[in-house]
Design a protein around this motif. Structure first.
Motif, PDB file in Angstrom:
ATOM      1  N   ALA A  98       0.843  -1.198   0.000  1.00 24.80           N
ATOM      2  CA  ALA A  98       0.000   0.000   0.000  1.00 24.80           C
ATOM      3  C   ALA A  98       0.877   1.246   0.000  1.00 24.80           C
ATOM      4  N   VAL A  99       0.293   2.336  -0.483  1.00 22.67           N
ATOM      5  CA  VAL A  99       0.940   3.641  -0.423  1.00 22.67           C
ATOM      6  C   VAL A  99      -0.074   4.619   0.160  1.00 22.67           C
ATOM      7  N   GLY A 100       0.316   5.257   1.246  1.00 19.71           N
ATOM      8  CA  GLY A 100      -0.550   6.233   1.887  1.00 19.71           C
ATOM      9  C   GLY A 100       0.019   7.626   1.782  1.00 19.71           C
ATOM     10  N   THR A 101      -0.866   8.600   1.751  1.00 15.44           N
ATOM     11  CA  THR A 101      -0.468  10.003   1.747  1.00 15.44           C
ATOM     12  C   THR A 101      -1.314  10.729   2.784  1.00 15.44           C
ATOM     13  N   LEU A 102      -0.636  11.433   3.687  1.00 13.76           N
ATOM     14  CA  LEU A 102      -1.332  12.229   4.688  1.00 13.76           C
ATOM     15  C   LEU A 102      -0.783  13.646   4.650  1.00 13.76           C
ATOM     16  N   VAL A 103      -1.687  14.617   4.691  1.00 12.58           N
ATOM     17  CA  VAL A 103      -1.308  16.017   4.763  1.00 12.58           C
ATOM     18  C   VAL A 103      -1.540  16.470   6.201  1.00 12.58           C
ATOM     19  N   TYR A 104      -0.470  16.897   6.853  1.00 12.20           N
ATOM     20  CA  TYR A 104      -0.532  17.407   8.220  1.00 12.20           C
ATOM     21  C   TYR A 104      -0.388  18.915   8.192  1.00 12.20           C
ATOM     22  N   VAL A 105      -1.207  19.598   8.980  1.00  9.71           N
ATOM     23  CA  VAL A 105      -1.090  21.044   9.142  1.00  9.71           C
ATOM     24  C   VAL A 105      -0.601  21.296  10.563  1.00  9.71           C
ATOM     25  N   CYS A 106       0.376  22.172  10.677  1.00  8.86           N
ATOM     26  CA  CYS A 106       0.901  22.544  11.989  1.00  8.86           C
ATOM     27  C   CYS A 106      -0.014  23.626  12.572  1.00  8.86           C
ATOM     28  N   VAL A 107      -0.456  23.403  13.812  1.00  9.85           N
ATOM     29  CA  VAL A 107      -1.397  24.340  14.442  1.00  9.85           C
ATOM     30  C   VAL A 107      -0.944  24.727  15.843  1.00  9.85           C
ATOM     31  N   ARG A 108      -1.438  25.863  16.255  1.00 13.68           N
ATOM     32  CA  ARG A 108      -1.286  26.352  17.627  1.00 13.68           C
ATOM     33  C   ARG A 108      -2.536  27.156  17.936  1.00 13.68           C
ATOM     34  N   ASP A 109      -3.134  26.907  19.067  1.00 16.64           N
ATOM     35  CA  ASP A 109      -4.340  27.633  19.490  1.00 16.64           C
ATOM     36  C   ASP A 109      -5.431  27.630  18.420  1.00 16.64           C
ATOM     37  N   GLY A 110      -5.572  26.497  17.732  1.00 13.53           N
ATOM     38  CA  GLY A 110      -6.655  26.347  16.771  1.00 13.53           C
ATOM     39  C   GLY A 110      -6.414  26.908  15.390  1.00 13.53           C
ATOM     40  N   GLY A 111      -5.236  27.481  15.146  1.00 10.05           N
ATOM     41  CA  GLY A 111      -4.954  28.044  13.821  1.00 10.05           C
ATOM     42  C   GLY A 111      -3.628  27.570  13.268  1.00 10.05           C
ATOM     43  N   PRO A 112      -3.450  27.644  11.957  1.00  9.06           N
ATOM     44  CA  PRO A 112      -2.197  27.211  11.350  1.00  9.06           C
ATOM     45  C   PRO A 112      -1.031  28.122  11.727  1.00  9.06           C
ATOM     46  N   VAL A 113       0.127  27.510  11.892  1.00 11.50           N
ATOM     47  CA  VAL A 113       1.369  28.238  12.175  1.00 11.50           C
ATOM     48  C   VAL A 113       2.477  27.619  11.329  1.00 11.50           C
ATOM     49  N   PRO A 114       3.572  28.352  11.118  1.00 14.73           N
ATOM     50  CA  PRO A 114       4.683  27.799  10.347  1.00 14.73           C
ATOM     51  C   PRO A 114       5.234  26.519  10.972  1.00 14.73           C
TER      52      PRO A 114
END
Length: 123
Positions: A98-114
């Motif tokens: 199998a090949v999986g792809t996941l997109v992770y977003v970095c968050v702090r206090d409910g919002g995206p951060v670098p």
């Protein structure tokens, strides 16, 4: 980076094959192993950041079966400003499972951060 895992009875359906939903658990475990190479999930949390999954997908190529040892290769496919796309390639010996792809977003206090440097620096 590669992780090894043995297919356990709890991963399998009545035909002794890995149930489709279990692959996402394998991806998550491999992601934690990848993070361990960069200081660990705790270090990420200590920096005040966390990762949430924005998108996920899995292409199934061959069944994984009870007691097989799978190799999970984990690598970043794309590194953005606030997100990282990871690819997980599962193999049993030389057979692509199998090949999986996941997109992770970095968050702090409910919002995206670098993304912190620990996620963008080469291993």
């Amino acid at each position: 980076m590669a992780s090894l895992l043995r297919v356990r009875p709890r991963h399998c359906d009545a035909q002794a094959m890995v149930h489709a939903i279990r692959y996402y658990e394998f991806f998550e475990d491999a992601m934690l192993d990848w993070l361990d190479e960069r200081g660990g999930y705790g270090r990420l949390r200590e920096a005040g950041a966390d990762l949430v999954i924005k998108a996920s997908g899995c292409e199934h190529h061959a069944p994984a079966r009870l007691d097989q040892v799978l190799t999970v290769e984990t690598r970043p496919a794309r590194v953005g400003t606030t997100s990282i796309t990871m690819t997980f390639t599962l193999r049993h010996e030389d057979e692509l499972v199998a090949v999986g792809t996941l997109v992770y977003v970095c968050v702090r206090d409910g919002g995206p951060v670098p993304l912190p440097a620990m996620l963008t620096a080469p291993a």
